[in-house]
Design an enzyme around this catalytic site. Sequence first.
Site, PDB file in Angstrom:
ATOM      1  N   SER A 176      20.200   5.243  58.894  1.00 12.66           N
ATOM      2  CA  SER A 176      20.004   6.154  59.778  1.00 12.66           C
ATOM      3  C   SER A 176      19.619   7.598  58.957  1.00 12.66           C
ATOM      4  O   SER A 176      19.910   7.878  58.023  1.00 12.66           O
ATOM      5  CB  SER A 176      21.958   6.658  60.203  1.00 12.66           C
ATOM      6  N   GLY A 177      19.000   8.315  60.121  1.00 10.09           N
ATOM      7  CA  GLY A 177      18.488   9.419  59.574  1.00 10.09           C
ATOM      8  C   GLY A 177      19.434  10.672  59.411  1.00 10.09           C
ATOM      9  O   GLY A 177      19.466  11.374  58.537  1.00 10.09           O
TER      10      GLY A 177
ATOM     11  N   ASP B 147      15.442   4.467  60.582  1.00 10.18           N
ATOM     12  CA  ASP B 147      15.014   5.448  61.258  1.00 10.18           C
ATOM     13  C   ASP B 147      14.056   6.366  60.824  1.00 10.18           C
ATOM     14  O   ASP B 147      14.179   7.222  59.869  1.00 10.18           O
ATOM     15  CB  ASP B 147      16.462   6.328  61.650  1.00 10.18           C
TER      16      ASP B 147
ATOM     17  N   ASP C  39      12.582   8.491  62.371  1.00  9.83           N
ATOM     18  CA  ASP C  39      12.498   9.970  63.266  1.00  9.83           C
ATOM     19  C   ASP C  39      11.219   9.880  63.998  1.00  9.83           C
ATOM     20  O   ASP C  39      11.008   9.257  64.614  1.00  9.83           O
ATOM     21  CB  ASP C  39      12.724  11.321  61.983  1.00  9.83           C
TER      22      ASP C  39
ATOM     23  N   GLU D 171      10.669   7.992  67.409  1.00  5.54           N
ATOM     24  CA  GLU D 171      10.983   8.612  68.579  1.00  5.54           C
ATOM     25  C   GLU D 171      10.018   9.620  68.930  1.00  5.54           C
ATOM     26  O   GLU D 171       9.283  10.287  68.288  1.00  5.54           O
ATOM     27  CB  GLU D 171      12.643   9.389  68.242  1.00  5.54           C
TER      28      GLU D 171
ATOM     29  N   LYS E  83      12.009  17.239  63.778  1.00  2.32           N
ATOM     30  CA  LYS E  83      12.856  16.563  64.892  1.00  2.32           C
ATOM     31  C   LYS E  83      14.445  17.354  64.655  1.00  2.32           C
ATOM     32  O   LYS E  83      14.591  17.979  63.749  1.00  2.32           O
ATOM     33  CB  LYS E  83      13.189  15.063  64.741  1.00  2.32           C
TER      34      LYS E  83
ATOM     35  N   ASN F 261      18.202  16.555  65.698  1.00  2.06           N
ATOM     36  CA  ASN F 261      19.283  15.438  66.412  1.00  2.06           C
ATOM     37  C   ASN F 261      19.232  15.281  67.785  1.00  2.06           C
ATOM     38  O   ASN F 261      19.475  16.442  68.467  1.00  2.06           O
ATOM     39  CB  ASN F 261      20.429  15.467  65.562  1.00  2.06           C
TER      40      ASN F 261
ATOM     41  N   ARG G 128      11.216   4.682  70.296  1.00  2.00           N
ATOM     42  CA  ARG G 128      12.685   5.385  71.011  1.00  2.00           C
ATOM     43  C   ARG G 128      12.196   6.307  72.057  1.00  2.00           C
ATOM     44  O   ARG G 128      11.653   7.432  71.687  1.00  2.00           O
ATOM     45  CB  ARG G 128      13.521   5.803  69.710  1.00  2.00           C
TER      46      ARG G 128
ATOM     47  N   HIS H  95      17.791   5.957  74.343  1.00  3.74           N
ATOM     48  CA  HIS H  95      18.773   6.720  73.993  1.00  3.74           C
ATOM     49  C   HIS H  95      19.548   7.510  74.841  1.00  3.74           C
ATOM     50  O   HIS H  95      18.745   7.919  76.054  1.00  3.74           O
ATOM     51  CB  HIS H  95      18.605   7.730  72.792  1.00  3.74           C
TER      52      HIS H  95
HETATM   53  C1  SPV Z   1      20.413   8.376  63.646  1.00  2.00           C
HETATM   54  O1  SPV Z   1      21.556   7.657  63.172  1.00  2.00           O
HETATM   55  O2  SPV Z   1      20.143   9.032  62.782  1.00  2.00           O
HETATM   56  C2  SPV Z   1      19.933   8.288  64.856  1.00  2.00           C
HETATM   57  C3  SPV Z   1      20.866   8.177  66.043  1.00  2.00           C
HETATM   58  O3  SPV Z   1      18.797   8.642  65.137  1.00  2.00           O
HETATM   59  S1  SPV Z   1      21.478   9.469  66.516  1.00  2.00           S
HETATM   60  O4  SPV Z   1      22.088  10.436  65.684  1.00  2.00           O
HETATM   61  O5  SPV Z   1      22.152   9.173  67.844  1.00  2.00           O
HETATM   62  O6  SPV Z   1      20.266  10.306  67.080  1.00  2.00           O
HETATM   63 MG    MG Z   2      18.073   9.781  63.716  1.00  2.74          MG
END
Ligand code: SPV
Ligand code: MG
Length: 294
Positions: free
Chosen positions: A46-47, A85, A87, A114, A120, A122, A158, A189
């Site tokens: 996860s980012g 992820d 991004d 994405e 980016k 969140n 995404r 999403h």
């Molecule tokens: C992440 O886990 O970094 C995601 C999911 O991209 S979210 O936080 O829902 O965007």
């Molecule tokens: Mg992310």
Amino acid sequence: GQVATTRFAALRHEITKPTLSFLMEAHDGISAKIVEEAGFRGIWASGLTISASLGLRDSNEASWTQVLDVLEYMADASTLPILVDGDTGHGNFNNVRRFVRKLCERGIAGVCIEDKLFPKTNSFLGEAQPLADIDEFCGRIKAGKDSQTDPDFTLVARVEALISGRGMDEAITRAEAYHRAGADAILIHSKKASADEIFRFAEIWANRAPLIIVPTMYYATPTDLFRQAGISTIIWANHLLRSSITAMRQTAAAIQEDESLMRVEGSVATVKDIFQLVGNAELEEAERRYLPAP
Ligand code: SPV
Ligand code: MG
């Protein structure tokens, strides 16, 4: 079932097989080990949680090579395939190309990019985030697919149209364009508390390509409904970091308050557990093989 021979093939299998798959979030070497120990078949890097574990915001404050370094620890710590992820891909098509090549070199099985702009933000912050131009984003997808050095590398596109309030038609139009551009799967999403728009999307999409979801906000939806809707893969996106934050806060507060370890000792992982997790037994065995006898 089919036996995957590489991590690339293993992730591809998880995402393309007809039954529902799950990817569990990890953000460093030890959390990657814990995901594997729990029995999951794949990791979501996860980012949000990689950034947060570094003390940073989910706004591309960590550079892409810093993320790559974290991924290397995670890949070394676990045998599971990792979907990272990515991004926005850290720039334009050219940045995506280089990122994908480096991921393949390090055995990272797939990337999700994405349709937003670098740097980016969140998805759960603010409203109406600007989206990338569709053709420009398709260029990023094509460049990524053309750069993979393993045939089973997975590129997930995404779609952020629902997140940014652009509606279902826009979401479908974008998903279709990304699918045509060569994306192996679509991540749709949503930040709604109900999964209604996810189910509506899945219905219209009708399995043109595997569909991946992230039910962080619509967590109360029973998993069987996603199964029935033909979802390919669920990402549990941030729950290991969130649980560790809760645990670390409780432990720090107790020790700070008591000026003693008595209250926490029975509830924290033992030092022996750490040795086991990081594989000290293997090192002892190797020492017997490689070090001169004492
Ligand atoms: C992440 O886990 O970094 C995601 C999911 O991209 S979210 O936080 O829902 O965007
Ligand atoms: Mg992310």
